[in-house]
Design a protein around this motif. Structure first.
Motif, PDB file in Angstrom:
ATOM      1  N   ALA A   1      -2.949   6.382  -3.537  1.00  0.00           N
ATOM      2  CA  ALA A   1      -2.446   7.728  -3.271  1.00  0.00           C
ATOM      3  C   ALA A   1      -1.884   7.839  -1.856  1.00  0.00           C
ATOM      4  O   ALA A   1      -0.789   8.399  -1.645  1.00  0.00           O
ATOM      5  CB  ALA A   1      -3.558   8.754  -3.476  1.00  0.00           C
ATOM      6  N   ASP A   2      -2.608   7.289  -0.879  1.00  0.00           N
ATOM      7  CA  ASP A   2      -2.127   7.340   0.501  1.00  0.00           C
ATOM      8  C   ASP A   2      -0.850   6.524   0.677  1.00  0.00           C
ATOM      9  O   ASP A   2       0.047   6.909   1.442  1.00  0.00           O
ATOM     10  CB  ASP A   2      -3.208   6.829   1.457  1.00  0.00           C
ATOM     11  CG  ASP A   2      -4.222   7.903   1.819  1.00  0.00           C
ATOM     12  OD1 ASP A   2      -4.002   9.076   1.462  1.00  0.00           O
ATOM     13  OD2 ASP A   2      -5.236   7.567   2.453  1.00  0.00           O
ATOM     14  N   LEU A   3      -0.762   5.404  -0.027  1.00  0.00           N
ATOM     15  CA  LEU A   3       0.434   4.575   0.061  1.00  0.00           C
ATOM     16  C   LEU A   3       1.649   5.322  -0.489  1.00  0.00           C
ATOM     17  O   LEU A   3       2.728   5.341   0.119  1.00  0.00           O
ATOM     18  CB  LEU A   3       0.211   3.268  -0.704  1.00  0.00           C
ATOM     19  CG  LEU A   3       1.254   2.161  -0.528  1.00  0.00           C
ATOM     20  CD1 LEU A   3       1.304   1.692   0.911  1.00  0.00           C
ATOM     21  CD2 LEU A   3       0.936   0.993  -1.458  1.00  0.00           C
ATOM     22  N   LYS A   4       1.480   5.981  -1.633  1.00  0.00           N
ATOM     23  CA  LYS A   4       2.584   6.723  -2.238  1.00  0.00           C
ATOM     24  C   LYS A   4       2.992   7.915  -1.393  1.00  0.00           C
ATOM     25  O   LYS A   4       4.160   8.308  -1.384  1.00  0.00           O
ATOM     26  CB  LYS A   4       2.186   7.185  -3.646  1.00  0.00           C
ATOM     27  CG  LYS A   4       2.109   6.051  -4.658  1.00  0.00           C
ATOM     28  CD  LYS A   4       1.730   6.562  -6.039  1.00  0.00           C
ATOM     29  CE  LYS A   4       1.740   5.437  -7.060  1.00  0.00           C
ATOM     30  NZ  LYS A   4       1.342   5.909  -8.419  1.00  0.00           N
ATOM     31  N   ASN A   5       2.035   8.489  -0.667  1.00  0.00           N
ATOM     32  CA  ASN A   5       2.317   9.637   0.181  1.00  0.00           C
ATOM     33  C   ASN A   5       2.719   9.243   1.604  1.00  0.00           C
ATOM     34  O   ASN A   5       2.781  10.090   2.489  1.00  0.00           O
ATOM     35  CB  ASN A   5       1.087  10.557   0.237  1.00  0.00           C
ATOM     36  CG  ASN A   5       0.846  11.273  -1.079  1.00  0.00           C
ATOM     37  OD1 ASN A   5       1.789  11.712  -1.733  1.00  0.00           O
ATOM     38  ND2 ASN A   5      -0.407  11.401  -1.468  1.00  0.00           N
ATOM     39  N   GLU A   6       2.972   7.950   1.791  1.00  0.00           N
ATOM     40  CA  GLU A   6       3.426   7.397   3.071  1.00  0.00           C
ATOM     41  C   GLU A   6       2.448   7.678   4.203  1.00  0.00           C
ATOM     42  O   GLU A   6       2.840   7.901   5.350  1.00  0.00           O
ATOM     43  CB  GLU A   6       4.820   7.944   3.416  1.00  0.00           C
ATOM     44  CG  GLU A   6       5.875   7.555   2.385  1.00  0.00           C
ATOM     45  CD  GLU A   6       7.270   8.013   2.776  1.00  0.00           C
ATOM     46  OE1 GLU A   6       7.390   8.835   3.710  1.00  0.00           O
ATOM     47  OE2 GLU A   6       8.237   7.540   2.154  1.00  0.00           O
ATOM     48  N   ARG A   7       1.168   7.635   3.880  1.00  0.00           N
ATOM     49  CA  ARG A   7       0.139   7.800   4.897  1.00  0.00           C
ATOM     50  C   ARG A   7      -0.435   6.461   5.341  1.00  0.00           C
ATOM     51  O   ARG A   7      -1.349   6.418   6.162  1.00  0.00           O
ATOM     52  CB  ARG A   7      -0.987   8.694   4.363  1.00  0.00           C
ATOM     53  CG  ARG A   7      -0.561  10.139   4.154  1.00  0.00           C
ATOM     54  CD  ARG A   7      -1.652  10.955   3.531  1.00  0.00           C
ATOM     55  NE  ARG A   7      -1.230  12.340   3.339  1.00  0.00           N
ATOM     56  CZ  ARG A   7      -1.776  13.158   2.467  1.00  0.00           C
ATOM     57  NH1 ARG A   7      -2.774  12.743   1.690  1.00  0.00           N
ATOM     58  NH2 ARG A   7      -1.348  14.403   2.366  1.00  0.00           N
ATOM     59  N   ILE A   8       0.083   5.384   4.779  1.00  0.00           N
ATOM     60  CA  ILE A   8      -0.322   4.041   5.173  1.00  0.00           C
ATOM     61  C   ILE A   8       0.894   3.312   5.712  1.00  0.00           C
ATOM     62  O   ILE A   8       1.943   3.274   5.058  1.00  0.00           O
ATOM     63  CB  ILE A   8      -0.934   3.268   3.994  1.00  0.00           C
ATOM     64  CG1 ILE A   8      -2.288   3.871   3.603  1.00  0.00           C
ATOM     65  CG2 ILE A   8      -1.088   1.790   4.328  1.00  0.00           C
ATOM     66  CD1 ILE A   8      -2.931   3.227   2.419  1.00  0.00           C
ATOM     67  N   LYS A   9       0.760   2.758   6.915  1.00  0.00           N
ATOM     68  CA  LYS A   9       1.844   2.010   7.531  1.00  0.00           C
ATOM     69  C   LYS A   9       1.367   0.594   7.797  1.00  0.00           C
ATOM     70  O   LYS A   9       0.243   0.383   8.251  1.00  0.00           O
ATOM     71  CB  LYS A   9       2.269   2.666   8.853  1.00  0.00           C
ATOM     72  CG  LYS A   9       2.737   4.104   8.706  1.00  0.00           C
ATOM     73  CD  LYS A   9       3.982   4.216   7.849  1.00  0.00           C
ATOM     74  CE  LYS A   9       4.429   5.659   7.723  1.00  0.00           C
ATOM     75  NZ  LYS A   9       5.629   5.792   6.860  1.00  0.00           N
ATOM     76  N   HIS A  10       2.211  -0.382   7.476  1.00  0.00           N
ATOM     77  CA  HIS A  10       1.849  -1.776   7.716  1.00  0.00           C
ATOM     78  C   HIS A  10       3.061  -2.518   8.273  1.00  0.00           C
ATOM     79  O   HIS A  10       4.203  -2.055   8.127  1.00  0.00           O
ATOM     80  CB  HIS A  10       1.336  -2.440   6.433  1.00  0.00           C
ATOM     81  CG  HIS A  10       2.375  -2.566   5.358  1.00  0.00           C
ATOM     82  ND1 HIS A  10       3.187  -3.660   5.241  1.00  0.00           N
ATOM     83  CD2 HIS A  10       2.717  -1.728   4.349  1.00  0.00           C
ATOM     84  CE1 HIS A  10       3.995  -3.508   4.202  1.00  0.00           C
ATOM     85  NE2 HIS A  10       3.744  -2.341   3.645  1.00  0.00           N
ATOM     86  N   PRO A  11       2.836  -3.649   8.919  1.00  0.00           N
ATOM     87  CA  PRO A  11       3.922  -4.346   9.620  1.00  0.00           C
ATOM     88  C   PRO A  11       4.734  -5.294   8.738  1.00  0.00           C
ATOM     89  O   PRO A  11       5.362  -6.212   9.251  1.00  0.00           O
ATOM     90  CB  PRO A  11       3.179  -5.120  10.706  1.00  0.00           C
ATOM     91  CG  PRO A  11       1.858  -5.443  10.079  1.00  0.00           C
ATOM     92  CD  PRO A  11       1.513  -4.253   9.214  1.00  0.00           C
ATOM     93  N   ASN A  12       4.702  -5.086   7.419  1.00  0.00           N
ATOM     94  CA  ASN A  12       5.424  -5.972   6.498  1.00  0.00           C
ATOM     95  C   ASN A  12       4.993  -7.422   6.689  1.00  0.00           C
ATOM     96  O   ASN A  12       5.806  -8.349   6.701  1.00  0.00           O
ATOM     97  CB  ASN A  12       6.939  -5.830   6.676  1.00  0.00           C
ATOM     98  CG  ASN A  12       7.718  -6.350   5.479  1.00  0.00           C
ATOM     99  OD1 ASN A  12       7.220  -6.347   4.351  1.00  0.00           O
ATOM    100  ND2 ASN A  12       8.930  -6.813   5.715  1.00  0.00           N
TER     101      ASN A  12
END
Length: 204
Positions: free
Chosen positions: A129-140
């Motif tokens: 849910a957080d990933l879909k709501n762009e609440r998770i950021k990662h450095p690829n």
């Protein structure tokens, strides 16, 4: 800066993963790290990818044919000095030796429950849910990306049952994603921190 740490420690020729989750307002920033014994390259079908990631600095190769616990401990303790670790979680199979080292620093620690399908289900649902709501950021990070792509989740019928992440093929690895999910679960227990501007450096 406050952070949550998790480590999934391998015993032999496998990935050892350490992941940090740094709260940033209503977002969570992921910083993954991966270690691999150099001897694992000899017969692994993943060797070409491993060599690329070692060359790019995304994977740390340690000496020998088995996991270098001293190197992993050095890395984790360095992270504990560089960040204000609120809580650290370790895998139930090899994590106890390192949990004690971290706890001695006055940091709250926990061993992830070996049989916790309900906890995995909640963690996976919230993470998605957080990933879909762009609440998770990662450095690829390529090793994290690969491990995430290897995760297999099975459901039964139309009713969701407790699940845990697994891999569909033996040579596929999911360790970095497992460490990330454990750190994420720890971070969900806390009140969101105010956003700050961060400057990051590559850690040895």
């Amino acid at each position: 800066r406050e952070a949550y740490l998790a480590a999934d420690i391998a015993t032999r020729q496998d990935l050892t993963a350490v992941s940090l989750i740094i709260p940033d307002g209503d977002r969570k920033l992921i910083f993954p790290f991966a270690h691999l014994p150099a001897g694992a390259l000899d017969a692994s079908p993943n060797a070409p990818a491993y060599c690329d990631w070692i060359g790019s600095g995304h994977l740390s190769a340690t000496e020998g044919t088995a996991s270098d616990f001293d190197e992993v401990k050095r890395h984790v303790l360095q992270l504990c000095r560089d960040f204000k670790i609120v809580k650290a979680i370790f895998d139930p199979w090899q994590g106890e030796f390192l949990r004690q080292e971290v706890e001695a620093l006055g940091i709250e620690t926990e061993i992830w429950p070996a049989s916790a399908p309900a906890l995995w289900t909640t963690t996976l649902d919230d993470f998605e849910a957080d990933l879909k709501n762009e609440r998770i950021k990662h450095p690829n990070h390529p090793v994290l990306n690969w491990c995430a792509a290897n995760v297999a989740i099975y459901e039964k019928g139309v009713t969701r049952i407790p699940v845990k992440p697994s891999k569909s093929q033996k040579h596929q690895k999911i360790d970095v994603m497992i460490a990330t999910l454990m750190a994420y679960a720890a971070s969900c227990e806390a009140t969101p921190a105010p956003p700050v501007k961060l400057t990051f450096a590559i850690l040895d």
